[in-house]
Motif scaffolding. Structure first.
Motif, PDB file in Angstrom:
ATOM      1  N   ARG A  99     -85.933  -2.986 -59.437  1.00 44.95           N
ATOM      2  CA  ARG A  99     -85.362  -2.588 -60.359  1.00 44.95           C
ATOM      3  C   ARG A  99     -84.231  -3.551 -61.014  1.00 44.95           C
ATOM      4  NH1 ARG A  99     -80.052  -1.489 -62.214  1.00 44.95           N
ATOM      5  NH2 ARG A  99     -79.837   0.178 -63.757  1.00 44.95           N
ATOM      6  N   LEU A 124     -85.953  -6.871 -62.355  1.00 43.24           N
ATOM      7  CA  LEU A 124     -86.313  -6.541 -63.480  1.00 43.24           C
ATOM      8  C   LEU A 124     -85.182  -6.735 -64.598  1.00 43.24           C
ATOM      9  CD1 LEU A 124     -88.949  -5.690 -65.169  1.00 43.24           C
ATOM     10  CD2 LEU A 124     -88.205  -3.570 -65.282  1.00 43.24           C
ATOM     11  N   CYS A 125     -84.057  -6.138 -64.371  1.00 41.26           N
ATOM     12  CA  CYS A 125     -82.953  -6.326 -65.200  1.00 41.26           C
ATOM     13  C   CYS A 125     -82.393  -7.704 -65.329  1.00 41.26           C
ATOM     14  CB  CYS A 125     -81.861  -5.223 -64.598  1.00 41.26           C
ATOM     15  SG  CYS A 125     -80.378  -5.292 -65.620  1.00 41.26           S
ATOM     16  N   LYS A 176     -84.148 -10.241 -64.748  1.00 45.25           N
ATOM     17  CA  LYS A 176     -85.261 -11.129 -65.477  1.00 45.25           C
ATOM     18  C   LYS A 176     -85.022 -10.931 -66.934  1.00 45.25           C
ATOM     19  CE  LYS A 176     -89.185 -13.514 -65.249  1.00 45.25           C
ATOM     20  NZ  LYS A 176     -89.239 -14.880 -64.636  1.00 45.25           N
ATOM     21  N   ALA A 177     -84.749  -9.900 -67.266  1.00 46.16           N
ATOM     22  CA  ALA A 177     -84.668  -9.636 -68.886  1.00 46.16           C
ATOM     23  C   ALA A 177     -83.193  -9.926 -69.305  1.00 46.16           C
ATOM     24  CB  ALA A 177     -84.840  -8.071 -69.084  1.00 46.16           C
ATOM     25  N   GLY A 178     -82.270 -10.385 -68.451  1.00 46.16           N
ATOM     26  CA  GLY A 178     -81.151 -10.926 -69.124  1.00 46.16           C
ATOM     27  C   GLY A 178     -80.170 -10.009 -69.513  1.00 46.16           C
ATOM     28  N   GLY A 179     -80.279  -8.949 -68.514  1.00 45.26           N
ATOM     29  CA  GLY A 179     -79.442  -7.573 -68.911  1.00 45.26           C
ATOM     30  C   GLY A 179     -78.064  -7.955 -68.355  1.00 45.26           C
ATOM     31  N   THR A 221     -80.189 -13.012 -59.724  1.00 44.80           N
ATOM     32  CA  THR A 221     -80.620 -13.850 -60.643  1.00 44.80           C
ATOM     33  C   THR A 221     -81.377 -14.918 -60.525  1.00 44.80           C
ATOM     34  OG1 THR A 221     -78.428 -13.144 -61.946  1.00 44.80           O
ATOM     35  CG2 THR A 221     -79.391 -15.337 -62.506  1.00 44.80           C
ATOM     36  N   TRP A 224     -93.061 -11.787 -64.427  1.00 43.82           N
ATOM     37  CA  TRP A 224     -92.925 -10.459 -64.934  1.00 43.82           C
ATOM     38  C   TRP A 224     -93.931  -9.702 -64.148  1.00 43.82           C
ATOM     39  CZ3 TRP A 224     -88.908  -8.648 -67.711  1.00 43.82           C
ATOM     40  CH2 TRP A 224     -88.445  -9.663 -68.468  1.00 43.82           C
TER      41      TRP A 224
END
Length: 364
Positions: A293, A296-297, A299-302, A317, A325
């Protein structure tokens, strides 16, 4: 005072304190929310507030509504003021101590148990426990003004237990309060829930959870990781040793690294080493799920503040940057399906080996 120990649930506490102060105590409540947010603690504090003779005057009698008028488990109010300030138990008297110890004659806590005479098996609330509750509910209070019954994890009732319970909810004895603790209302038939006043419990905000964990002697960095990992359910974090949780995370990540490097050899090694402990397997799968989880965060640049494992942000990171993805989403899917397999009683070893095989293929 009562409810001081309850953290992060102001709406639920307000409902209960106002009910006591106004004399409109319902005959049945459903405390609904995720585990680890204080549902059981609040139920016990509510019981203490109803039974304590020192700080709470004998409450006005609440009479159940006629069956044709009953809507959400409320009753007729007989006297009392509609104010919630200052309502609560002393927390120090013999009555409060007996409730906390579970030995007060007007208080009963029912929880799921193993089959009679066994020390293993499925934890369930069986019809015998419900019948015992009904028998005690029919008696007059022995010491206090009320009789209070808490059914913890009520969603684990056997199929016939809710039906047996229904008559008590439809025609509750005077001065009897029943509290059902549930994760979701759909865990019990609508005929049962409709006769209860539903009180909602929510996950705690991160800072509230961190504060609670720090008050129990956990250092701030560990408390923050546990608060995020438990997703606002500090009771779950407190149920385990923080050091053991961190060790399990290191074990989970080392297994992923070893499987990535050695493939089938590592998969069979860990299947043999860990494949007999279902509880440990559930914990490891949850750890992997939260790690993917966070990948994923990242990877999305959260926002890094959204990471469960915020203390490993640099590693996350870096790892997310080299993964596709599809790889990350596939890892989440593998964790979800492994969890579901365990719930269907697939053996832990087979579940682990299949999941690790899928993760290895995703990484290939």
């Amino acid at each position: 005072m009562a409810f001081d120990a309850v953290r992060g649930q102001p709406a639920a506490v307000d409902v209960l304190t106002r009910a006591i102060a106004s004399g409109r105590v319902a005959h049945a409540y459903a405390f609904v929310g995720p585990p680890g947010v204080g549902r059981k603690l609040t139920a016990i504090e509510f019981a203490k507030a109803l039974l304590c003779p020192l700080t709470l005057p004998s409450p006005p009698l609440t009479l159940p509504l006629p069956s044709g008028e009953r809507g959400r488990g409320e009753g007729h109010r007989v006297g009392g003021e509609d104010k919630g300030e200052g309502v609560g138990s002393c927390g120090r008297c013999a009555t409060c101590r007996k409730v906390e110890a579970g030995i007060h004659p007007d208080f009963m806590l029912i929880a799921p148990t193993f089959p009679e005479g066994k020390t293993s098996g499925t934890l369930l609330i069986r019809i015998e426990a419900i019948r015992q509750l009904e028998q005690r509910a029919a008696l007059c209070p022995a010491e206090g003004a009320w009789k209070v019954f808490i059914v913890d994890d009520a969603g684990r009732m056997t199929a016939e237990a809710p039906q047996a319970f229904l008559k008590t909810l439809e025609e509750p004895p005077a001065r009897t309060v029943i509290i059902l603790i549930l994760t979701q209302t759909r865990e019990l038939p609508a005929t049962v829930i409709s006769r209860c006043q539903v009180v909602r419990f929510m996950p705690l905000h991160e800072e509230e959870a961190v504060s609670l964990l720090r008050s129990r002697g956990i250092d701030e960095p560990t408390a923050r990781v546990l608060a995020r990992a438990s997703q606002g359910r500090p009771g779950l974090a407190l149920a385990q040793d923080p050091a053991a949780w961190l060790e399990r995370r290191e074990l989970a990540l080392s297994i992923l690294a070893e499987v990535g490097a050695d493939g089938a050899t590592a998969i069979f090694k860990w299947g043999e080493a860990l494949g007999r402990d279902r509880a440990q397997m559930e914990q490891l799968i949850e750890t992997w799920w939260l790690w993917y989880r966070d990948l994923l965060c990242a990877k999305a640049g959260g926002d890094p503040r959204l990471l469960i494992h915020g203390d490993r942000a640099v590693e996350l990171t870096r790892d997310a940057a080299v993964r596709s993805w599809d790889n990350i989403v596939g890892g989440l899917a593998a964790c979800r399906e492994a969890w579901q397999a365990l719930q269907r009683n697939v053996t832990p070893r087979l579940t682990l080996e299949v999941m690790l095989s899928r993760l290895a293929l995703e990484a290939a």
